[in-house]
Scaffold this active site. Structure first.
Site, short mmCIF file in Angstrom:
data_model
loop_
_atom_site.label_atom_id
_atom_site.label_comp_id
_atom_site.label_asym_id
_atom_site.label_seq_id
_atom_site.Cartn_x
_atom_site.Cartn_y
_atom_site.Cartn_z
N ARG A 276 34.52 -38.60 8.53
CA ARG A 276 35.76 -38.57 7.78
C ARG A 276 35.56 -38.65 6.27
O ARG A 276 36.16 -37.88 5.52
CB ARG A 276 36.67 -39.74 8.22
CG ARG A 276 37.48 -39.46 9.47
CD ARG A 276 37.75 -40.74 10.23
NE ARG A 276 36.49 -41.33 10.68
CZ ARG A 276 35.84 -40.90 11.78
NH1 ARG A 276 36.33 -39.93 12.50
NH2 ARG A 276 34.69 -41.46 12.12
N THR A 277 34.71 -39.57 5.82
CA THR A 277 34.55 -39.75 4.38
C THR A 277 33.96 -38.49 3.75
O THR A 277 34.46 -37.99 2.74
CB THR A 277 33.65 -40.96 4.08
OG1 THR A 277 34.23 -42.13 4.65
CG2 THR A 277 33.49 -41.16 2.58
N LYS B 142 10.49 -37.25 2.12
CA LYS B 142 9.11 -37.09 1.66
C LYS B 142 8.66 -38.26 0.79
O LYS B 142 7.55 -38.27 0.27
CB LYS B 142 8.98 -35.79 0.84
CG LYS B 142 9.40 -34.53 1.58
CD LYS B 142 9.36 -33.33 0.65
CE LYS B 142 9.88 -32.07 1.33
NZ LYS B 142 9.91 -30.91 0.41
N ARG C 97 26.75 -41.97 -0.17
CA ARG C 97 26.73 -43.06 0.79
C ARG C 97 25.27 -43.41 1.04
O ARG C 97 24.43 -42.53 1.18
CB ARG C 97 27.40 -42.68 2.11
CG ARG C 97 27.15 -43.68 3.23
CD ARG C 97 28.00 -43.43 4.44
NE ARG C 97 29.40 -43.75 4.19
CZ ARG C 97 30.36 -43.69 5.10
NH1 ARG C 97 30.06 -43.33 6.34
NH2 ARG C 97 31.61 -44.00 4.78
N HIS D 192 33.21 -50.17 0.07
CA HIS D 192 33.67 -48.82 0.42
C HIS D 192 34.98 -48.59 -0.33
O HIS D 192 36.06 -48.55 0.27
CB HIS D 192 33.87 -48.72 1.93
CG HIS D 192 33.93 -47.33 2.46
ND1 HIS D 192 34.07 -46.22 1.65
CD2 HIS D 192 33.87 -46.85 3.73
CE1 HIS D 192 34.11 -45.13 2.40
NE2 HIS D 192 33.98 -45.49 3.67
#
Length: 302
Positions: free
Chosen positions: A49-50, A78, A99, A127
């Site tokens: 959703r975000t 890496k 995120r 958040h």
């Protein structure tokens, strides 16, 4: 406001400005305000959703999106440092939405001060964009933010959405009921925040009819398997609270059920077609709120 890292940085006036702008976008979401702008979405942790609502927000405002939804496909796999990743992507983008699984990652990225950083969740910490869409949903369903009684139910230990919501609501004289098993109770620092800001709260492990009947907002959360080191502990608490339709008997007319989603069983399917269910509309409100956030950090007015 160049960066949105934490809900703590916002005053009541800034919150209201972002919500008012989101209301304008709900009336007219398709505009050309981000034409010529590139937004990078860097998701080092899974999201549906975000990520999709941020990317839709950019597309509906005529901007362009670059980035990744799986860190395994990026150079971090890496061994590239977060500093180098942010510094490189800042060469190509006007805003970075990120995120990350580490608490404080967004703050660190913002301190590099290359381009605006929007925190889309950092570990169990913050958040802020979810909090703003929660505030938008509360105001829209209740007619106001002031004086609401809110029950936070479920994973209150690891739930960054509930931690942020407490801070965001602090400006608007709320009352909270914290409902959780002992293993997942609200962290002391969050309760200390309530005490310091004269926010009344009660704490219980009993998800009783009295709790449901006495609140304006019932904010359900899932128990987050990914936050547990001990999976046996997760198994013990994962289904401790399940809201079903019968439990809504006698609730207030204005009660609305929110959930940051995804749900994993803590809200039964028979709740979905009740007047109290609002979690799908809540997710839709994320589009308008995130459009407003992007304009806020870029200094753009609709």
């Amino acid at each position: 406001m160049k960066h949105l890292v934490s809900i703590n940085q916002l005053s009541a006036e800034q919150i209201i400005r972002i919500l008012d702008r989101a209301a304008l976008f709900e009336k007219n979401p398709n505009q050309r305000l981000l034409e010529g702008k590139v937004v990078a979405t860097l998701f080092f942790e899974p999201s549906t959703r975000t990520r999709l609502s941020f990317e839709t927000a950019v597309n509906r405002l005529s901007g362009r999106v670059i980035g990744f939804s799986d860190a395994a496909t990026s150079s971090s796999s890496k061994g590239e440092s977060l500093k180098d990743t942010i510094s490189m992507v800042a060469n190509y983008a006007d805003v970075i939405v990120m995120r990350h699984f580490l608490e404080g990652a967004a703050l660190y990225a913002s301190e590099l001060d290359r381009v605006p950083i929007v925190n889309a969740g950092d570990g169990a910490n913050q958040h802020p964009s979810q909090t703003l869409l929660d505030l938008y949903s509360i105001r829209k369903t209740q007619g106001q933010l002031e004086g609401r009684t809110i029950a936070l139910v479920g994973d209150l230990k690891y739930g960054r959405t509930v931690h942020s919501l407490i801070v965001g609501m602090a400006h608007f004289c709320p009352r909270f009921i914290f409902v959780s098993p002992p293993e997942l109770r609200m962290p002391e620092e969050c309760k200390d925040f309530c005490r310091q800001h004269d926010i009344p709260f009660t704490e219980t492990s009993d998800f009783s009819p009295e709790v449901i009947q006495g609140v304006d907002i019932l904010y359900m959360t899932r128990v987050q398997r990914e936050r547990f080191v001990d999976l046996e502990e997760y198994e013990r608490v994962k289904n401790v609270y399940v809201l079903n339709r019968e439990m809504l008997t006698g609730c207030r007319d204005n009660l609305r059920i929110l959930h940051p989603l995804p749900r994993v069983g803590e809200i039964a399917l028979d709740v979905d077609d009740t007047p109290q269910a609002y979690y799908i509309q809540q997710a839709q409100n994320g589009l308008y709120t995130r459009q407003s956030i992007l304009c806020e950090v870029l200094g753009i007015e609709p």
